[in-house]
Design an enzyme around this catalytic site. Structure first.
Site, PDB file in Angstrom:
ATOM      1  CG  LEU A  65      -1.848  -1.260   1.270  1.00 39.18           C
ATOM      2  CD1 LEU A  65      -2.433  -1.447   2.659  1.00 39.18           C
ATOM      3  CD2 LEU A  65      -2.954  -1.122   0.234  1.00 39.18           C
ATOM      4  N   PRO A  66       0.276   2.404  -0.381  1.00 39.04           N
ATOM      5  CG  PRO A  66      -0.974   3.730  -1.823  1.00 39.04           C
ATOM      6  CD  PRO A  66      -1.095   2.571  -0.878  1.00 39.04           C
ATOM      7  CB  THR A  96       8.085   1.798   1.790  1.00 40.39           C
ATOM      8  OG1 THR A  96       8.787   0.695   1.199  1.00 40.39           O
ATOM      9  CG2 THR A  96       9.098   2.725   2.453  1.00 40.39           C
ATOM     10  CE  LYS A 171      12.443   0.833   0.073  1.00 38.92           C
ATOM     11  NZ  LYS A 171      11.032   0.548  -0.226  1.00 38.92           N
ATOM     12  CE  LYS A 246       5.820   5.578   0.828  1.00 41.22           C
ATOM     13  NZ  LYS A 246       5.218   4.341   0.299  1.00 41.22           N
TER      14      LYS A 246
END
Length: 296
Positions: A65-66, A96, A171, A246
């Site tokens: 998912l975003p 992420t 990450k 992001k």
């Protein structure tokens, strides 16, 4: 047959779900995009009508998912995963997102008796399609061992980073470093060019010297030296600048919370923010080369 509910069929999720279906699992695919679901069905998945349909009696639920707010809604919403999952369902969130939200959602899963890990990925759209992603996982050892056989199908490198949320830590720290490396590589190529040294010659030298790094040898931002790089394809994205921004924003949010000094990370965020302001963040993240050269 093992059943998997897969929620989130974006550029990455579609490849991941397809590989699970190819491995012989029943994959119930769900996304707000009907076209995405259609592509998943064409790849061997089964269309899910809603979250309940995707999750009910599923052995595993995978989400891609975003952002953190979407993860919270999909898992903790009134009609979400936690409302419909079986007691034995394993939850794997490959999104992420921010560390705090990842830890909050996993804590909620544990409170209702479910095993869950955060497992963000690296490797891009090509890696998702090829099943060669790298997974960075946070959660209990038991949950990780349960998840690993499924992650092995979608990737070739699967790491347990420790407690819940540590996958997100790995990450965002990795991608902050990638952003810094890319900008430094762009500056070096630009300087060499301005001083009369062509990109290929500089590449031949630096790729075998102390300046060598992945952003240079595998993803060179200067057109020419690496034929497969986006720089030779008009910077068509493999990993869009918007996605790099992001991750850099997540890194700076985490750095502030942890009181960690990341001055180069902050500068990198500022540069990619300029690409967003110029509405060019749909280009590959290596197109920061054009920003640095003043040709964006």
């Amino acid at each position: 047959m093992t059943t998997i509910g897969f929620i989130g069929l974006g550029n990455m999720g579609i490849g991941m779900a397809s590989n699970l279906a190819k491995a012989g699992y029943e994959v119930r695919a769900l996304d707000i995009s009907k076209d995405a679901v259609t592509r998943a069905v064409e790849a061997g998945c089964v269309a899910a009508k809603n979250a309940q349909d995707a999750v009910k009696n599923a052995d595993v639920v995978v989400t891609m998912l975003p952002a953190g707010r979407h993860v919270e809604l999909v898992y903790e919403g009134d009609d979400g995963v936690f409302a419909h999952a079986s007691e034995s369902t394993l939850c794997i969130d490959c999104s992420t997102i921010d560390v705090a939200t990842a830890r909050k959602v996993i804590s909620k899963a544990h409170s209702i008796g479910l095993e869950m890990i955060d497992a963000p990925v690296s490797g891009g759209v090509g890696g998702a399609a090829a099943g060669t992603l790298t997974f960075m996982c946070g959660g209990t050892s038991g949950a990780f061992e349960q998840a690993k056989p499924f992650l092995d199908i979608m990737g070739k490198n699967v790491f347990h980073a420790g407690d819940a949320g540590n996958g997100q830590v790995a990450k965002i720290a990795n991608n902050m470093l990638l952003g810094i490396h890319m900008i430094g590589t762009c500056e070096a190529f630009n300087l060499a060019e301005k001083l009369g040294l062509d990109a290929q010659t500089f590449y031949d030298i630096s790729s075998t010297a102390s300046g060598q790094n992945w952003s240079m040898t595998s993803y060179c931002p200067a057109p020419g030296p690496v034929p497969s790089a986006p720089s030779n394809k008009e910077y068509k994205p493999g990993f869009a600048a918007a996605m790099m921004l992001k991750d850099l924003r997540l890194s700076q949010q985490a750095a502030k919370a942890a009181e960690a000094s990341t001055p180069l990370g902050a500068m990198s965020e500022s540069l990619y923010s300029k690409m967003e302001e110029m509405e060019r963040d749909d280009l590959d993240f290596s197109a920061v080369m054009k920003l640095i050269k003043g040709t964006l």
